[in-house]
Design a protein around this motif. Structure first.
Motif, short mmCIF file in Angstrom:
data_model
loop_
_atom_site.label_atom_id
_atom_site.label_comp_id
_atom_site.label_asym_id
_atom_site.label_seq_id
_atom_site.Cartn_x
_atom_site.Cartn_y
_atom_site.Cartn_z
N MET A 1 5.33 12.18 -1.90
CA MET A 1 4.80 11.30 -0.86
C MET A 1 4.47 9.93 -1.45
SD MET A 1 1.71 12.01 1.83
CE MET A 1 0.53 12.26 0.50
N LEU A 2 4.80 8.88 -0.73
CA LEU A 2 4.63 7.52 -1.21
C LEU A 2 3.43 6.86 -0.55
CD1 LEU A 2 8.39 6.48 -0.84
CD2 LEU A 2 7.26 7.33 -2.91
N VAL A 3 2.99 5.78 -1.14
CA VAL A 3 1.91 4.97 -0.57
C VAL A 3 2.40 3.53 -0.48
CG1 VAL A 3 -0.46 4.13 -0.82
CG2 VAL A 3 0.13 6.46 -1.55
N HIS A 4 2.20 2.92 0.67
CA HIS A 4 2.63 1.53 0.83
C HIS A 4 1.97 0.66 -0.24
CE1 HIS A 4 2.82 -2.56 2.59
NE2 HIS A 4 3.95 -2.12 3.11
N PRO A 5 2.75 -0.17 -0.94
CA PRO A 5 2.20 -0.91 -2.09
C PRO A 5 1.26 -2.06 -1.76
CG PRO A 5 4.52 -1.41 -1.77
CD PRO A 5 4.20 -0.32 -0.82
N GLN A 6 1.01 -2.32 -0.49
CA GLN A 6 0.06 -3.37 -0.11
C GLN A 6 0.41 -4.72 -0.73
OE1 GLN A 6 -3.42 -2.39 1.84
NE2 GLN A 6 -1.41 -1.71 2.49
N PHE A 7 1.60 -5.21 -0.41
CA PHE A 7 2.04 -6.50 -0.93
C PHE A 7 1.14 -7.62 -0.42
CE2 PHE A 7 5.96 -3.93 -0.54
CZ PHE A 7 6.42 -4.00 -1.83
N ASP A 8 1.03 -8.63 -1.25
CA ASP A 8 0.40 -9.87 -0.79
C ASP A 8 1.39 -10.56 0.15
OD1 ASP A 8 -0.73 -12.37 -0.37
OD2 ASP A 8 -1.24 -12.70 -2.48
N PRO A 9 1.03 -10.81 1.41
CA PRO A 9 1.97 -11.42 2.35
C PRO A 9 2.38 -12.84 1.98
CG PRO A 9 -0.21 -11.31 3.31
CD PRO A 9 -0.26 -10.52 2.05
N ILE A 10 1.62 -13.47 1.08
CA ILE A 10 1.93 -14.83 0.65
C ILE A 10 2.74 -14.78 -0.64
CG2 ILE A 10 0.99 -17.04 -0.12
CD1 ILE A 10 -1.43 -16.52 1.63
N ALA A 11 3.94 -15.34 -0.60
CA ALA A 11 4.81 -15.33 -1.78
C ALA A 11 4.42 -16.42 -2.76
CB ALA A 11 6.26 -15.51 -1.35
N VAL A 12 4.19 -17.63 -2.25
CA VAL A 12 3.85 -18.78 -3.08
C VAL A 12 2.78 -19.60 -2.35
CG1 VAL A 12 4.70 -20.88 -4.19
CG2 VAL A 12 6.21 -18.89 -4.00
N GLN A 13 1.80 -20.05 -3.11
CA GLN A 13 0.76 -20.89 -2.51
C GLN A 13 0.42 -22.04 -3.43
OE1 GLN A 13 -2.59 -18.78 -0.94
NE2 GLN A 13 -3.40 -20.58 0.09
N ALA A 14 0.37 -23.24 -2.85
CA ALA A 14 -0.04 -24.43 -3.58
C ALA A 14 -1.07 -25.14 -2.73
CB ALA A 14 1.16 -25.33 -3.85
N GLY A 15 -2.34 -24.94 -3.06
CA GLY A 15 -3.41 -25.52 -2.26
C GLY A 15 -3.39 -24.92 -0.86
N PRO A 16 -3.43 -25.75 0.17
CA PRO A 16 -3.43 -25.23 1.55
C PRO A 16 -2.05 -24.79 2.03
CG PRO A 16 -3.48 -27.63 1.57
CD PRO A 16 -3.58 -27.22 0.12
N LEU A 17 -1.01 -25.12 1.24
CA LEU A 17 0.35 -24.78 1.65
C LEU A 17 0.70 -23.39 1.14
CD1 LEU A 17 3.06 -25.67 2.91
CD2 LEU A 17 3.70 -26.56 0.67
N ALA A 18 1.08 -22.51 2.07
CA ALA A 18 1.42 -21.14 1.71
C ALA A 18 2.78 -20.78 2.29
CB ALA A 18 0.36 -20.17 2.23
N VAL A 19 3.59 -20.15 1.45
CA VAL A 19 4.90 -19.66 1.88
C VAL A 19 4.80 -18.14 1.98
CG1 VAL A 19 7.35 -19.49 1.35
CG2 VAL A 19 6.08 -21.57 0.76
N HIS A 20 5.00 -17.60 3.17
CA HIS A 20 4.87 -16.17 3.40
C HIS A 20 6.19 -15.45 3.19
CE1 HIS A 20 1.24 -17.69 5.32
NE2 HIS A 20 0.78 -16.46 5.41
#
Length: 257
Positions: A1-20
């Protein structure tokens, strides 16, 4: 049985700018649409040029994003967004309707065909094999966000997975991955010249059927539940695609014969 790895939905963040990651999955889908489209443009019998492809990419992007979001708002949670209108624009939080985007893209293709004096069947047959990978990566974005988990599954199944987001700690089907098999089926079928409309019909039928089946393993939305005949909203929206797709494919093949 597996468990969802709970990824961070934000791939890249620079200050207030976030790439999901969700947005990146859409970008990958559009990129593959263009690259695979370039390959198909080299075959002149398909009737689509590189300039046409670039126009199709633009109208497709608008259709997917605008139609997908409005489809989710209008088909799934109209009451919520009526009281929270600013959240309509928060596409990075998820909440895109494949059916809404699909309808919007079809309308965009009709507009493109009319504007460029091309048959809608020619345009549809060119575009159809380029679309399923977009579905696949869009669902991968849902999986990264921990959304659209499946119904309760036996813990003995090798793919059963616990989604902490569900809040109950029970194993479920990871029901968000779809589109990959459909891509290979439609792409292989479209390698050689087919009757006008046959590729489009196969795609409509195939996606409608795939979505209908996947919905048996997906947990119904809590605010909708199961509807008539114990079918989900997604299944009822898929039935017209199955019927129209089968009818279009049969019509195209019989007309050719």
């Amino acid at each position: 049985m597996l468990v969802h790895p709970q990824f961070d939905p934000i791939a890249v963040q620079a200050g207030p700018l976030a790439v999901h990651w969700y947005g990146l999955m859409y970008l990958i889908g559009f990129t593959l649409f263009y690259l695979l489209g370039l390959y198909r443009c080299r075959q002149e019998w398909r009737g689509i040029t590189k300039a046409n492809l670039e126009d199709l990419l633009f109208v497709g992007m608008v259709g997917v994003i605008v139609g997908g979001r409005l489809g989710f708002v209008l088909l799934y949670q109209p009451e919520y967004y009526l009281t929270h209108p600013l959240e309509i624009f928060a596409v990075w939080q998820g909440g895109m309707s494949a059916h809404g985007g699909f309808i919007s893209v079809i309308l965009a293709l009709f507009y493109f065909a009319w504007r460029n004096k091309k048959s809608i069947l020619t345009v549809g047959d060119f575009v159809a094999p380029l679309v399923p990978l977009g579905f696949f990566f869009g669902r991968l974005g849902n999986f990264i966000n921990g959304e659209l988990w499946g119904r309760v599954a036996s813990a003995d199944l090798p793919w059963s997975m616990i989604f902490p987001q569900a809040g109950d700690g029970v194993p479920r089907h990871p029901s968000t991955l779809e589109g990959l098999v459909l891509f290979f089926v439609v792409w292989i079928y479209s390698i050689k010249k087919r009757p006008a409309g046959a590729v489009s019909g196969l795609f409509l039928f195939g996606y409608g059927l795939a979505r209908f089946v996947v919905e048996f393993f997906r947990e119904p939305d809590s605010y909708l539940g199961l509807q008539a005949l114990d079918l989900s909203r997604g299944q009822w929206l898929s039935l017209p695609m199955i019927i129209i797709g089968a009818g279009l494919w049969i019509w195209a093949c019989r007309r050719k014969a």
